[in-house]
Design an enzyme around this catalytic site. Sequence first.
Site, PDB file in Angstrom:
ATOM      1  N   ASN A  42       0.840  -1.196   0.000  1.00 57.30           N
ATOM      2  CA  ASN A  42       0.000   0.000   0.000  1.00 57.30           C
ATOM      3  C   ASN A  42       0.879   1.251   0.000  1.00 57.30           C
ATOM      4  OD1 ASN A  42       0.603  -0.946   2.638  1.00 57.30           O
ATOM      5  ND2 ASN A  42      -1.134   0.099   3.548  1.00 57.30           N
ATOM      6  N   ALA A  46      -0.911  12.138   1.237  1.00 56.83           N
ATOM      7  CA  ALA A  46      -1.461  13.168   2.110  1.00 56.83           C
ATOM      8  C   ALA A  46      -2.915  13.492   1.727  1.00 56.83           C
ATOM      9  CB  ALA A  46      -0.600  14.427   2.044  1.00 56.83           C
ATOM     10  N   GLU A  55      -3.123  -4.619  -3.013  1.00 57.93           N
ATOM     11  CA  GLU A  55      -3.667  -5.499  -4.058  1.00 57.93           C
ATOM     12  C   GLU A  55      -3.702  -4.786  -5.409  1.00 57.93           C
ATOM     13  OE1 GLU A  55      -4.869  -4.753  -1.087  1.00 57.93           O
ATOM     14  OE2 GLU A  55      -6.310  -6.226  -0.372  1.00 57.93           O
ATOM     15  N   CYS A  86     -10.376  -4.788   0.266  1.00 58.89           N
ATOM     16  CA  CYS A  86     -11.455  -3.798   0.351  1.00 58.89           C
ATOM     17  C   CYS A  86     -12.350  -3.920  -0.888  1.00 58.89           C
ATOM     18  CB  CYS A  86     -10.881  -2.392   0.484  1.00 58.89           C
ATOM     19  SG  CYS A  86     -10.258  -1.698  -1.069  1.00 58.89           S
ATOM     20  N   CYS A  89     -10.782  -3.001  -4.261  1.00 58.50           N
ATOM     21  CA  CYS A  89      -9.827  -4.010  -4.753  1.00 58.50           C
ATOM     22  C   CYS A  89     -10.555  -5.248  -5.266  1.00 58.50           C
ATOM     23  CB  CYS A  89      -8.834  -4.389  -3.654  1.00 58.50           C
ATOM     24  SG  CYS A  89      -7.647  -3.077  -3.329  1.00 58.50           S
TER      25      CYS A  89
HETATM   26  N1  THU Z   1      -5.316  -1.357   2.545  1.00 58.71           N
HETATM   27  C1  THU Z   1      -4.769  -2.231   1.653  1.00 58.71           C
HETATM   28  O1  THU Z   1      -3.599  -2.089   1.247  1.00 58.71           O
HETATM   29  N2  THU Z   1      -5.536  -3.250   1.206  1.00 58.71           N
HETATM   30  C2  THU Z   1      -6.842  -3.458   1.571  1.00 58.71           C
HETATM   31  O2  THU Z   1      -7.510  -4.334   1.028  1.00 58.71           O
HETATM   32  C3  THU Z   1      -7.445  -2.631   2.607  1.00 58.71           C
HETATM   33  C4  THU Z   1      -6.669  -1.453   3.051  1.00 58.71           C
HETATM   34  C5  THU Z   1      -4.491  -0.238   3.041  1.00 58.71           C
HETATM   35  C6  THU Z   1      -4.953   1.112   2.614  1.00 58.71           C
HETATM   36  C7  THU Z   1      -4.366   1.991   3.695  1.00 58.71           C
HETATM   37  O3  THU Z   1      -3.028   2.322   3.339  1.00 58.71           O
HETATM   38  C8  THU Z   1      -4.331   1.101   4.923  1.00 58.71           C
HETATM   39  O4  THU Z   1      -4.491  -0.220   4.452  1.00 58.71           O
HETATM   40  C9  THU Z   1      -5.414   1.403   5.953  1.00 58.71           C
HETATM   41  O5  THU Z   1      -6.641   1.434   5.368  1.00 58.71           O
END
Ligand code: THU
Length: 126
Positions: A42, A46, A55, A86, A89
């Site tokens: 991820n 900002a 993902e 999420c 994704c």
């Molecule tokens: N995040 C992901 O990388 N994948 C997911 O499926 C859910 C959330 C990340 C986004 C953000 O950087 C952090 O998790 C908190 O939401």
Amino acid sequence: MTDKQLLSMAQKASLNAYVPYSHFPVGAALECSDGTVYTGCNIENAAFGSTICAERTACCKAVSEGHHDFVRIAIFADSENWATPCGACRQFLAEFSPDMEVLCTKAGGKYVSYRLSDLLPQRFNF
Ligand code: THU
């Protein structure tokens, strides 16, 4: 490649997560039908809405290299709750491989396997 190997690649990818806001690193390892694996983490911003999940980072890397057919994705987060993808994704991955396997982890090294079509029934399409 075993599930454990793919999960380990996802864990390693999480070390590159750029997470100055949430402090919640996530890693993903996406296996293509020809066996190629693309990893992602991820990347926060900002302007919070510009953040990209692990993902989708992996998926963008794969598609930009000409891969559209995915078999499995492993998602790693050292989280109390299952690190499931999420909604955005799910839809993003389902564009390419709606029935792919999704491996989700939680703290302690446990993992579960889902079909993307179970996580996102009736995906949007036209
Ligand atoms: N995040 C992901 O990388 N994948 C997911 O499926 C859910 C959330 C990340 C986004 C953000 O950087 C952090 O998790 C908190 O939401």
